[in-house]
Enzyme design. Structure first.
Site, mmCIF file in Angstrom:
data_model
loop_
_atom_site.group_PDB
_atom_site.id
_atom_site.type_symbol
_atom_site.label_atom_id
_atom_site.label_comp_id
_atom_site.label_asym_id
_atom_site.label_seq_id
_atom_site.Cartn_x
_atom_site.Cartn_y
_atom_site.Cartn_z
ATOM 1 N N TYR A 1 8.527 0.165 -8.497
ATOM 2 C CA TYR A 1 9.880 0.116 -7.933
ATOM 3 C C TYR A 1 10.912 -0.028 -9.049
ATOM 4 O O TYR A 1 11.870 0.746 -9.147
ATOM 5 C CB TYR A 1 9.966 -1.062 -6.944
ATOM 6 C CG TYR A 1 11.365 -1.372 -6.486
ATOM 7 C CD1 TYR A 1 12.084 -0.464 -5.735
ATOM 8 C CD2 TYR A 1 11.970 -2.588 -6.818
ATOM 9 C CE1 TYR A 1 13.378 -0.748 -5.316
ATOM 10 C CE2 TYR A 1 13.257 -2.886 -6.402
ATOM 11 C CZ TYR A 1 13.960 -1.962 -5.655
ATOM 12 O OH TYR A 1 15.237 -2.242 -5.250
ATOM 13 N N ALA B 1 20.075 5.235 -0.667
ATOM 14 C CA ALA B 1 18.816 5.689 -0.075
ATOM 15 C C ALA B 1 17.654 5.533 -1.053
ATOM 16 O O ALA B 1 17.606 6.211 -2.076
ATOM 17 C CB ALA B 1 18.955 7.160 0.336
ATOM 18 N N ASN C 1 10.845 9.578 -3.771
ATOM 19 C CA ASN C 1 12.086 9.211 -3.078
ATOM 20 C C ASN C 1 13.118 8.608 -4.031
ATOM 21 O O ASN C 1 14.270 9.030 -4.067
ATOM 22 C CB ASN C 1 11.746 8.220 -1.968
ATOM 23 C CG ASN C 1 12.851 8.100 -0.957
ATOM 24 O OD1 ASN C 1 13.461 9.088 -0.579
ATOM 25 N ND2 ASN C 1 13.121 6.881 -0.526
ATOM 26 N N HIS D 1 10.823 -9.367 3.827
ATOM 27 C CA HIS D 1 11.711 -10.239 3.066
ATOM 28 C C HIS D 1 11.661 -11.669 3.579
ATOM 29 O O HIS D 1 11.529 -11.922 4.779
ATOM 30 C CB HIS D 1 13.142 -9.701 3.104
ATOM 31 C CG HIS D 1 13.274 -8.391 2.394
ATOM 32 N ND1 HIS D 1 13.425 -7.197 3.049
ATOM 33 C CD2 HIS D 1 13.223 -8.094 1.076
ATOM 34 C CE1 HIS D 1 13.479 -6.217 2.150
ATOM 35 N NE2 HIS D 1 13.359 -6.728 0.953
#
Ligand code: UDP
Length: 327
Positions: A140, A73, A91, A188
């Site tokens: 990220y 996740a 997150n 993507h």
């Protein structure tokens, strides 16, 4: 093994869950369905919930006597992470740390983590080995690397072992056509090019044509999602107390954006309209794995060693499910 798979209804998660179930594991999927799909996993395996709710996670670990966690996740868009880092830190880092600590408190001794080649930033040498310095160039990659650090420190101090799998570019779909890739929005490359082939988009943009690569476009190592899934299963078997396993998982061969587009043209028989566009923020020129370590230590080997075979599985999925899971 009794395994909790967070994000198990997502793209890589659902392919891994399918494989874990086929091997006879007792799998609980925990997913908030923000990016995952109900139809991607068996209904009786799915618990809908959010990692933000650490108590719910705790309860699951206890009630189901979980022995191992496979943690997918997370948000996964490099470009978005540059624009909205707060979302990624909450997150991908904060909730991962919550989960990790609940594992510690409940004696869950095995943890497989979805890491990424984005933790290397712009590598000094390609193909990339695990000895390459990790220096991410986007939020990220930073959040994923931060979790790797926490895992190492936990494994050094507690009865706990982990494997961080540094994914290259996951692609393709289950060869039986039952599950595949469905992101909203789709960002993507392979699914976008296929959407052009299906007439759902007018063209695909090539982000940057002036990179220091053979044809000026970015080079990536596209790995079939089932080969990636298999690495998780091998990792679960290998992790013992104190294990600190870190592997690059890719096929060891790079393809440029233009090569990807050409391959989709060959597989689909359609010609793809392209527009050259500026570089996308946060994209390194070339990311190709040296996957010798995972081959040697886990006995892993990709079944899909060529882009064409990967694209064929993706094409079969998208052709049969032009609207994805349609949920
Ligand atoms: N890319 C592109 N056009 C698109 C989407 C992606 O040129 O519409 C490029 C992107 O810059 C990167 C490669 O394709 O070099 C793979 O990008 P993707 O988003 O699929 O995966 P990532 O490498 O970000 O994980």
């Amino acid at each position: 093994m009794r395994i909790l798979v967070t994000g198990g209804a997502g793209y890589i998660g659902s392919h891994t869950v399918k494989r874990l179930l086929a091997r006879g594991h007792d799998v609980t999927v925990f997913d908030n369905l923000s990016a995952g799909h109900r139809a991607a996993v068996p209904a009786d395996r799915l618990v809908v919930g959010d990692l933000r709710d650490a108590d719910q996670v705790d309860q699951l670990l206890v009630d189901r006597r979980i022995e191992a966690v496979v943690h997918f996740a997370a948000y996964c868009y490099v470009g978005e992470s540059v624009k909205e880092p707060a979302k990624y830190y909450a997150n991908n880092l904060q909730y991962a740390l919550n989960l990790l600590d609940r594992c510690r408190r409940n004696g869950v001794g095995k943890f497989v983590f979805s890491s990424t080649c984005a933790t290397y930033g712009v590598p000094t040498a390609v193909p990339i080995t695990e000895a390459e310095k990790q220096a991410p160039i986007n939020p990220y990659g930073n959040t994923k690397l931060a979790v790797e650090y926490a895992l190492s420190d936990y494994a050094g101090a507690y009865p706990f072992g982990f494997c961080a799998l540094r994914y290259f570019n996951a692609s393709g779909a289950a060869p039986d056509g039952t599950i595949g890739e469905d992101h909203d929005p789709e960002t993507h490359l392979i699914p976008l090019v296929i959407q052009v082939a299906l007439g759902q988009r007018s063209h695909v943009e090539i982000y940057g044509t002036d990179y220091p690569t053979p044809d000026g476009t970015c080079v990536r190592d596209y790995i079939h999602v089932d080969d990636l899934a298999e690495a998780h299963i091998l990792a679960l078997d290998k992790i013992g107390p104190g294990a600190q396993l870190k592997y690059n998982v890719g096929i060891g061969r790079g393809y440029s954006v233009r090569e990807v587009i050409r391959t989709v043209e060959e597989v689909t028989g359609k010609s793809i309209a392209v527009k050259e566009a500026p570089r996308r923020a946060g994209d390194p020129p070339a990311l190709v794995a040296n996957a010798d370590k995972v081959r040697r230590e886990l006995g892993w080997a990709p079944k899909y060693a060529e882009l064409r075979a990967i694209v064929e599985t993706a094409w079969n999925w998208h052709k049969a499910h032009p609207d994805g899971y349609a949920d």
